[in-house]
Design a protein around this motif. Structure first.
Motif, PDB file in Angstrom:
ATOM      1  N   PHE A 189       1.528   5.406  -8.992  1.00 29.96           N
ATOM      2  CA  PHE A 189       1.452   6.268  -7.908  1.00 29.96           C
ATOM      3  C   PHE A 189       1.926   7.751  -8.234  1.00 29.96           C
ATOM      4  CE2 PHE A 189       2.188   1.893  -6.447  1.00 29.96           C
ATOM      5  CZ  PHE A 189       0.984   1.409  -6.351  1.00 29.96           C
ATOM      6  N   ARG A 223       0.504  10.697  -6.342  1.00 29.01           N
ATOM      7  CA  ARG A 223       0.377  10.491  -4.813  1.00 29.01           C
ATOM      8  C   ARG A 223       1.291  11.457  -4.183  1.00 29.01           C
ATOM      9  NH1 ARG A 223      -0.701   4.996  -2.087  1.00 29.01           N
ATOM     10  NH2 ARG A 223      -2.192   5.107  -3.650  1.00 29.01           N
ATOM     11  N   ASP A 275      11.872  -4.346   5.658  1.00 25.00           N
ATOM     12  CA  ASP A 275      11.885  -5.985   5.952  1.00 25.00           C
ATOM     13  C   ASP A 275      12.804  -6.489   4.764  1.00 25.00           C
ATOM     14  OD1 ASP A 275      10.493  -6.856   3.345  1.00 25.00           O
ATOM     15  OD2 ASP A 275       8.682  -5.363   4.229  1.00 25.00           O
ATOM     16  N   VAL A 286      12.304  -8.655   2.580  1.00 24.38           N
ATOM     17  CA  VAL A 286      11.909  -8.811   1.203  1.00 24.38           C
ATOM     18  C   VAL A 286      12.291  -7.471   0.432  1.00 24.38           C
ATOM     19  CG1 VAL A 286      10.000  -9.051  -0.629  1.00 24.38           C
ATOM     20  CG2 VAL A 286      10.178 -10.345   1.324  1.00 24.38           C
ATOM     21  N   ALA A 302       6.155  -8.221   6.995  1.00 21.23           N
ATOM     22  CA  ALA A 302       6.733  -7.156   6.202  1.00 21.23           C
ATOM     23  C   ALA A 302       6.372  -5.936   6.380  1.00 21.23           C
ATOM     24  CB  ALA A 302       6.366  -7.497   4.822  1.00 21.23           C
ATOM     25  N   ASN A 303       7.053  -4.690   5.826  1.00 26.77           N
ATOM     26  CA  ASN A 303       6.632  -3.542   6.028  1.00 26.77           C
ATOM     27  C   ASN A 303       5.101  -3.344   5.637  1.00 26.77           C
ATOM     28  OD1 ASN A 303       9.711  -2.998   5.371  1.00 26.77           O
ATOM     29  ND2 ASN A 303       9.075  -1.942   7.193  1.00 26.77           N
ATOM     30  N   HIS A 354      13.244  -6.997  12.756  1.00 28.05           N
ATOM     31  CA  HIS A 354      13.704  -7.175  11.186  1.00 28.05           C
ATOM     32  C   HIS A 354      15.001  -8.237  11.275  1.00 28.05           C
ATOM     33  CE1 HIS A 354      10.796  -5.159   9.304  1.00 28.05           C
ATOM     34  NE2 HIS A 354      11.142  -3.791   9.789  1.00 28.05           N
ATOM     35  N   ALA A 395       6.369 -13.806   2.734  1.00 30.60           N
ATOM     36  CA  ALA A 395       6.312 -12.205   2.539  1.00 30.60           C
ATOM     37  C   ALA A 395       6.347 -12.191   0.809  1.00 30.60           C
ATOM     38  CB  ALA A 395       7.324 -11.634   3.334  1.00 30.60           C
ATOM     39  N   THR A 434       0.429  -3.621  -2.161  1.00 24.93           N
ATOM     40  CA  THR A 434       1.787  -2.872  -1.959  1.00 24.93           C
ATOM     41  C   THR A 434       1.073  -1.334  -1.593  1.00 24.93           C
ATOM     42  OG1 THR A 434       1.242  -2.443  -4.484  1.00 24.93           O
ATOM     43  CG2 THR A 434       2.979  -3.917  -3.579  1.00 24.93           C
ATOM     44  N   GLU A 435       0.847  -0.412  -2.460  1.00 27.40           N
ATOM     45  CA  GLU A 435       0.272   0.539  -2.194  1.00 27.40           C
ATOM     46  C   GLU A 435      -1.401   1.032  -2.284  1.00 27.40           C
ATOM     47  OE1 GLU A 435       2.403   3.679  -1.731  1.00 27.40           O
ATOM     48  OE2 GLU A 435       3.210   1.650  -1.172  1.00 27.40           O
TER      49      GLU A 435
END
Lengths: 304, 250
Positions: free
Chosen positions: A127, A130, A166, A168, B40-41, B195, B240, B246-247
């Protein structure tokens, strides 16, 4: 050797009305992973800003790499990396542009120190064109860490890098910190998450601008003054009500699926007596067990 | 006993171009329940929550909130819910009393009700001395407790709490949950994101979202059995970690 040292640092706001940092002294050894643990408003960010020469203390002295935060501020700024709590990179520059920018400002190049950030940057590379403002929270955090590292700092200041992140991503982030520590970088990190405290070598617990304790997580746990028990039953809210109103119970706090309690007099009032009390209140599936305190138990105990 | 359903969604979906932020989520929440909405986020929680509050129009699927349709009755939805987040809760440059009156007014309380309710609230929270002080001068923990009380002042059917306890100290965090229990006892449904995994244990049921999909939904005790773990933290981690999103495309 000490890489960070604070002596009786005081910082007030609003003409002395708010004491953000109240007579704080501690030091961080070279290569140490040190955690500042406390809630919002405890004074963590003020301490970080004083150490990174962005804020002047009212009184007291502090040094980084032996350089004074007031007299030698230029030297400190060259040698430290700082990741503020609020995302502070250029949102309208791309990932690669941000990284190049910070390398150039510090008179170096990305390639010169690439080995240091490689593990982290690999995840960002797809990325790289970006804009930083368009990245997700976890990716922003990784980019900010890369930018704070690109000049190979001797000391890294990370102000709440995992807040709002979070479980993870938080685990991943702490893995990255371990890797950096192995490269010999001194790391000072702050967090409101008590469970992260155990990942540091030493921690300071901070509340209302004052350090409550400073030691290794193990030693802080050993200093917990009472025997701690975890209790549960079929009706947790009724159980809590009974425990809170029982004269023999010194403290009672909820910890997920258990309530953690201490007794006023552990010997006189045995666990069996408590079980009888709970049974006569019609609670079922009663379980009580002796447990090792967590850092959060210690924090709560020190607050009281 | 038939449980009264206050939130009902059926394949609720939100797309942004090619990106499916929330992907056909179907679930029910019952009156007086404390429902933990975890993920998760980037899993799609915020997008889902905005739709449930009537702030974002779904791409497809159906939902009713407090009996009102998510497409056609968004104004009624807004009047029957309360909302509080860590990021936005109260106006810092208004006093405690002004905030209570402002939000109470927005939520449609009459002047008479407002006067009674604001006095009650100030007494309950023990803020008599602070009622004329700016909210900016209150400690964070007090602000959060006040913000929650303001969000339930009009006794809504449902209150949405978006990471309400982020950053507060461990004692305040627990006091905040006492307030949540009190509200639930009064029959207010609590829909909460967090969270802190220990807080997930305080919920009657929790859902865990991964990549826009609800991957698990049950009581904490059943989820731990289902995933053969001893903590919700591990359940969350197991699920998660599987996230692929992801992106890309976002």
């Amino acid at each position: 050797m000490k890489d960070v040292e604070l002596n009786n640092i005081v910082k007030t706001y609003n003409k002395g009305e708010i004491k953000a940092v109240n007579d704080v002294s501690f030091s961080v050894d070279k290569g140490e992973l040190f955690g500042l643990i406390g809630a919002d408003g405890a004074g963590k960010s003020s301490i970080f800003r004083i150490l990174t020469t962005l804020l002047l203390p009212d009184s007291g002295t502090a040094s980084v790499n032996g350089a004074d935060v007031i007299k030698d501020y230029k030297l400190i700024r060259k040698n430290v990396g700082y990741m503020p709590g609020k995302f502070s990179l250029y949102q309208d520059l791309s990932v690669a542009e941000n990284l190049n920018f910070f390398a150039t400002v510090f008179n170096t190049t990305v390639s010169e120190n690439y080995d240091l950030i490689k593990e982290i940057y690999i995840q960002l590379e797809p990325f790289k064109n970006r804009r930083a403002g368009k990245l997700s929270g976890g990716m922003k955090q990784k980019l900010a860490l890369c930018c704070a590292l690109i000049h190979r700092p001797t000391v890294l200041f990370l102000d709440e890098p995992t807040t709002g992140v979070d479980v993870v991503s938080r685990k991943e982030f702490w893995e990255m910190l371990k890797g950096l520590k192995q490269q010999g970088i001194t790391i000072l990190v702050s967090t409101p998450y008590m469970d992260e405290a155990t990942l540091c070598e030493r921690i300071a617990l901070i509340q209302n601008g004052r350090l409550m304790t400073i030691d290794t997580p193990d030693n802080i746990v050993k200093q917990f003054p009472d025997s701690l028990y975890a209790v549960r039953a079929d009706n947790m809210s009724k159980l809590q009500h009974i425990l809170r109103n029982n004269q023999q119970i010194k403290s009672c706090f909820s910890f997920g699926d258990y309530h953690h309690i201490t007794f006023q007099d552990d010997i006189a009032y045995s666990q069996n007596e408590l079980i009888q009390t709970l049974q006569s209140a019609n609670l079922k599936d009663i379980e009580i067990k002796h447990i090792t305190p967590s850092i959060e138990d210690c924090f709560i105990n020190l607050m009281n | 006993m038939i449980k009264e359903v206050v939130i009902k969604t059926d394949k609720l979906t939100k797309r942004f171009g090619d990106f499916i932020a929330t992907n056909e989520i179907t679930f029910e929440v019952y009156a007086g329940e404390i429902f933990g909405f975890l993920g998760a986020n980037g899993a799609g929680k915020t997008t889902a929550m905005k739709m449930l509050c009537g702030l974002s129009r779904p791409s497809s699927g159906n939902a009713t909130i407090a009996g009102f349709d998510i497409y056609k009755q968004t104004e009624q939805i807004k009047r029957n819910i309360g909302y509080m987040s860590q990021k936005f809760s109260l106006y810092e440059d208004l006093t405690v009393l002004e905030n209570i009156q402002f939000f109470g007014g927005i939520y449609g309380l009459s002047d008479k009700q407002l006067k009674k309710k604001s006095n009650e609230l100030i007494d309950i929270l023990g803020l008599q001395k602070e009622s004329k002080k700016l909210v900016a001068s209150l400690p964070l923990g007090w602000k959060q407790k006040l913000a929650f009380s303001v969000a339930v002042l009009h006794e809504p059917k449902i209150v949405f709490l978006d990471e309400p306890t982020g950053g507060v100290d461990p004692i305040i965090r627990r006091q905040f949950w006492d307030l949540i229990y009190q509200a639930a006892d009064k029959g207010i449904t609590i829909f909460v994101t967090t969270h802190y995994m220990d807080e997930a244990e305080y919920c009657n049921r929790i859902s865990i979202m991964v990549d826009g999909v609800i991957e698990a939904l049950d009581s904490p005790i059943n989820l731990k059995q289902q995933f053969t773990t001893s903590t919700i933290d591990e359940v969350f981690y197991k699920l998660a970690r599987r996230a692929k999103r992801t992106e890309n495309l976002k």
